[in-house]
Scaffold this active site. Structure first.
Site, mmCIF file in Angstrom:
data_model
loop_
_atom_site.group_PDB
_atom_site.id
_atom_site.type_symbol
_atom_site.label_atom_id
_atom_site.label_comp_id
_atom_site.label_asym_id
_atom_site.label_seq_id
_atom_site.Cartn_x
_atom_site.Cartn_y
_atom_site.Cartn_z
ATOM 1 N N ARG A 126 4.331 6.629 14.471
ATOM 2 C CA ARG A 126 4.441 7.136 13.097
ATOM 3 C C ARG A 126 3.832 8.525 12.991
ATOM 4 N NH1 ARG A 126 0.669 4.194 9.105
ATOM 5 N NH2 ARG A 126 -0.767 5.664 10.093
ATOM 6 N N HIS A 137 4.815 0.046 0.323
ATOM 7 C CA HIS A 137 5.524 -0.750 1.318
ATOM 8 C C HIS A 137 4.581 -1.775 1.923
ATOM 9 C CE1 HIS A 137 3.653 2.595 3.477
ATOM 10 N NE2 HIS A 137 3.674 1.852 4.574
ATOM 11 N N HIS A 179 0.826 -1.201 0.000
ATOM 12 C CA HIS A 179 0.000 0.000 0.000
ATOM 13 C C HIS A 179 0.862 1.254 0.000
ATOM 14 C CE1 HIS A 179 1.146 -0.474 4.190
ATOM 15 N NE2 HIS A 179 0.777 0.784 4.408
ATOM 16 N N ASP A 201 0.474 4.868 2.010
ATOM 17 C CA ASP A 201 -0.281 5.292 3.184
ATOM 18 C C ASP A 201 -1.422 6.253 2.848
ATOM 19 O OD1 ASP A 201 1.145 3.764 4.962
ATOM 20 O OD2 ASP A 201 2.468 5.389 5.607
#
Length: 283
Positions: A274, A259, A115, A117
């Site tokens: 994150r 990723h 995907h 993000d």
């Protein structure tokens, strides 16, 4: 065939304040020579931005940052992106910081499919910065793939077919079973092929995690084309694989990369935080 050869940049070329060591020819580099726990100057920030633009994903080790340092590092790349989908996992007092945690009680981990993000957001984040303070004894790697390389590897006929098409990205596909039922999730149409606003290069912009259909063609054609593209972007020719260490940081560009987090460490703990950085509407 090395599809990225014409765009290759030699390791460390032109850097004065940081050291950049390429992980492979297509995507990924290790960065050292900077202490991210302490404030640093704009000259270092410029080199970090350049390293990301040239390598799509950069990795720094032994950086035990706190929330303030994490926020300061993210600001190097832009204003924080606070995605609607992250609401259940936000850190109190730091809305832009999301807790990323898996242990023996987890039934899923974030990012198990390839995907980019939050690609369902109207203006998806340009980048993400993931800091892990605790990692499993073995496993828990993250794999990154260059969507520049994925685009370059397509035939001219396929490129001509894809240009001008748009695809629907729906956050329900990624988060529908994880957030409260009354939480509204974004659903947006983006170009199948986008132009990177900094490099001007073309990159594929469909991903298994969020993309549900291609507009303007039949359902069967959409399913067949997306199935091909989802498989295509996973080629090892486009990839690098990062093995985490405690207090490591990964920074990646969502506009030209995908990723996947590998969940091969259950029931061990993998934990960190994150921040995502605001991007622009894909064109």
């Amino acid at each position: 065939m090395d599809v990225a050869a014409e765009h290759r940049v030699e390791a460390g070329t032109g850097y004065r304040l940081i050291t950049v060591e390429k992980l492979n020819p297509t995507i990924g580099a290790y960065v050292s020579g900077v202490d991210l726990t302490q404030p640093f100057g704009e000259d270092v920030a410029d080199e970090l931005r350049r390293a990301l633009a040239e390598n799509l994903a950069i990795f720094l080790r032994d950086q035990p940052i706190d929330f303030a340092a994490h926020r300061r590092l993210a600001a190097v790349f832009g204003e924080a992106h606070v995605a609607p989908s992250t609401k259940p996992w936000r850190v109190p007092g730091f809305d832009e910081i999301t807790r990323m945690h898996a242990d023996e009680n987890s039934t899923y981990v974030a990012g198990e499919d390839w995907h980019s993000d939050m690609s369902a957001d109207p203006e998806p984040p340009m980048g993400s910065l993931l800091y892990l303070h605790t990692i499993p004894p073995l496993g828990g790697d993250t794999v990154f793939a260059s969507m520049y390389a994925a685009w370059d590897a397509l035939s001219d006929r396929m490129k001509a077919q894809l240009e001008g098409l748009s695809a629907v990205h729906d956050a329900v596909k990624a988060f529908g079973g994880l957030v409260p039922k009354d939480q509204e999730l974004p659903c947006t149409s983006h170009p199948v092929v986008r132009i990177h606003p900094v490099t001007g290069r073309k990159a594929l912009y469909v991903n298994r995690g969020y993309t549900t259909r291609i507009e303007g063609i039949s359902e069967r054609e959409s399913e067949a084309l997306l199935s091909f593209l989802f498989d295509h972007v996973q080629s090892p020719m486009f990839q690098c694989r990062f093995t985490w260490s405690p207090h490591a940081i990964a920074i990646w560009d969502n506009r030209c990369g995908q990723h996947m987090a590998i969940w091969d460490y259950f029931p061990q703990v993998r934990s960190g935080y994150r921040i995502q950085v605001k991007g622009e509407k894909p064109v």
